[in-house]
Design an enzyme around this catalytic site. Structure first.
Site, PDB file in Angstrom:
ATOM      1  N   GLN A  97      59.414  34.109  31.588  1.00 20.44           N
ATOM      2  CA  GLN A  97      59.808  35.394  31.451  1.00 20.44           C
ATOM      3  C   GLN A  97      59.494  36.271  32.424  1.00 20.44           C
ATOM      4  O   GLN A  97      60.144  37.113  32.964  1.00 20.44           O
ATOM      5  CB  GLN A  97      59.347  36.087  30.931  1.00 20.44           C
ATOM      6  CG  GLN A  97      60.031  35.492  29.069  1.00 20.44           C
ATOM      7  CD  GLN A  97      59.598  35.984  28.224  1.00 20.44           C
ATOM      8  OE1 GLN A  97      58.280  36.047  27.439  1.00 20.44           O
ATOM      9  NE2 GLN A  97      60.053  36.947  27.339  1.00 20.44           N
TER      10      GLN A  97
ATOM     11  N   HIS B  31      61.436  29.233  25.324  1.00 22.50           N
ATOM     12  CA  HIS B  31      61.112  29.608  25.900  1.00 22.50           C
ATOM     13  C   HIS B  31      61.202  28.608  28.133  1.00 22.50           C
ATOM     14  O   HIS B  31      61.794  28.713  28.201  1.00 22.50           O
ATOM     15  CB  HIS B  31      60.520  31.222  26.803  1.00 22.50           C
ATOM     16  CG  HIS B  31      60.835  32.375  25.889  1.00 22.50           C
ATOM     17  ND1 HIS B  31      61.932  33.361  26.037  1.00 22.50           N
ATOM     18  CD2 HIS B  31      60.208  33.400  25.631  1.00 22.50           C
ATOM     19  CE1 HIS B  31      61.782  34.173  26.034  1.00 22.50           C
ATOM     20  NE2 HIS B  31      61.359  34.583  24.794  1.00 22.50           N
TER      21      HIS B  31
ATOM     22  N   HIS C 264      58.414  30.794  18.932  1.00 20.05           N
ATOM     23  CA  HIS C 264      59.360  31.842  20.017  1.00 20.05           C
ATOM     24  C   HIS C 264      58.887  31.762  21.130  1.00 20.05           C
ATOM     25  O   HIS C 264      59.843  31.660  22.001  1.00 20.05           O
ATOM     26  CB  HIS C 264      58.678  33.961  20.179  1.00 20.05           C
ATOM     27  CG  HIS C 264      59.504  34.568  20.320  1.00 20.05           C
ATOM     28  ND1 HIS C 264      60.344  35.450  19.946  1.00 20.05           N
ATOM     29  CD2 HIS C 264      59.412  34.539  21.782  1.00 20.05           C
ATOM     30  CE1 HIS C 264      61.302  36.696  21.369  1.00 20.05           C
ATOM     31  NE2 HIS C 264      60.795  35.627  21.908  1.00 20.05           N
ATOM     32  N   GLU C 265      57.508  32.071  21.807  1.00 10.91           N
ATOM     33  CA  GLU C 265      57.250  31.742  23.349  1.00 10.91           C
ATOM     34  C   GLU C 265      57.563  29.928  23.626  1.00 10.91           C
ATOM     35  O   GLU C 265      57.897  29.987  24.529  1.00 10.91           O
ATOM     36  CB  GLU C 265      55.750  31.911  23.612  1.00 10.91           C
ATOM     37  CG  GLU C 265      54.973  33.184  23.107  1.00 10.91           C
ATOM     38  CD  GLU C 265      56.367  34.330  23.823  1.00 10.91           C
ATOM     39  OE1 GLU C 265      56.781  34.168  25.045  1.00 10.91           O
ATOM     40  OE2 GLU C 265      56.747  35.263  23.208  1.00 10.91           O
TER      41      GLU C 265
ATOM     42  N   CYS D 210      62.071  40.159  21.540  1.00 11.69           N
ATOM     43  CA  CYS D 210      62.097  39.742  23.002  1.00 11.69           C
ATOM     44  C   CYS D 210      61.338  40.330  24.128  1.00 11.69           C
ATOM     45  O   CYS D 210      62.699  41.110  24.384  1.00 11.69           O
ATOM     46  CB  CYS D 210      63.086  38.623  23.348  1.00 11.69           C
ATOM     47  SG  CYS D 210      62.358  37.599  24.674  1.00 11.69           S
ATOM     48  N   LEU D 211      60.633  40.534  24.462  1.00  8.32           N
ATOM     49  CA  LEU D 211      60.792  41.192  25.794  1.00  8.32           C
ATOM     50  C   LEU D 211      61.370  41.219  27.318  1.00  8.32           C
ATOM     51  O   LEU D 211      62.002  42.073  28.044  1.00  8.32           O
ATOM     52  CB  LEU D 211      59.433  41.132  26.442  1.00  8.32           C
ATOM     53  CG  LEU D 211      57.928  41.526  26.212  1.00  8.32           C
ATOM     54  CD1 LEU D 211      56.960  40.775  26.387  1.00  8.32           C
ATOM     55  CD2 LEU D 211      58.313  43.289  25.606  1.00  8.32           C
TER      56      LEU D 211
ATOM     57  N   GLY E 294      53.349  38.624  23.226  1.00 11.24           N
ATOM     58  CA  GLY E 294      53.615  37.498  23.673  1.00 11.24           C
ATOM     59  C   GLY E 294      54.609  36.909  24.689  1.00 11.24           C
ATOM     60  O   GLY E 294      55.237  38.161  25.026  1.00 11.24           O
TER      61      GLY E 294
HETATM   62 ZN    ZN Z   1      60.606  36.069  24.395  1.00 11.25          ZN
END
Ligand code: ZN
Length: 166
Positions: A50, A139, A135-136, A93-94, A45
């Site tokens: 991000q 953001h 989660h996304e 998380c990236l 995701g």
């Molecule tokens: Zn994330």
């Protein structure tokens, strides 16, 4: 298409509220870059903030690591329902590499969004998809996994993450 740099926590852009995408706004290139960036990372995701774009868009593909690529593109997503039942699971998380945390969220959701073709989609999600979408979505509201932890867990996990950065 190009792979975009992924912002890392504590970049302040990861704490900002994102703007809705206008009806006539062309986000095709952005979305194709976001998908390439997500698969390259590799992740399941990725949200627009991000990659430094403060727009309410995220992409996800929960199953591609186990099979075919089935990208889901969510523009201006909104929750229609969120279950009272909660579930706790580990999330990575990236933007926060190597600092997974256990996050508690509604187990099932119904999400409505606009797809790339402009069609409005409403879908019931559970399991990993529900977790990933929430989660996304977080953001887009400027929230990361650390914001979902108790003060005690946050101090421990974020503290170790920030320590490792220095
Ligand atoms: Zn994330």
């Amino acid at each position: 298409m190009s792979v975009l740099p992924i912002l890392k926590w504590p970049d302040p852009r990861l704490s900002q509220l994102c703007d809705p995408v206008g009806a006539d706004e062309d986000v095709d290139q952005l979305i194709s870059d976001m998908l390439e960036t997500m698969y390259d990372a590799p992740g399941r995701g990725l949200a627009a903030p991000q990659v430094g774009v403060m727009k309410r868009i995220f992409v996800m593909d929960c199953g591609w690591k186990d099979g075919d690529m089935t990208p889901v593109i969510c523009i201006n997503p909104e929750f229609v329902t969120r279950s009272d039942d909660l579930v706790t699971g580990e999330e990575g998380c990236l933007s926060i590499p190597d600092a997974p945390a256990d996050v508690t969220r509604p187990e099932r959701i119904t999400l409505r969004w606009r797809g790339l073709d402009g069609v409005v989609v409403e879908r019931a999600l559970d399991g990993f998809e529900a977790k990933c979408a929430q989660h996304e979505y977080d953001h887009l509201d400027g929230l990361v996994i650390f914001d979902r932890l108790s003060d005690e867990d946050r101090a421990r996990i974020e503290g170790a993450y920030l320590e490792a950065l220095t």
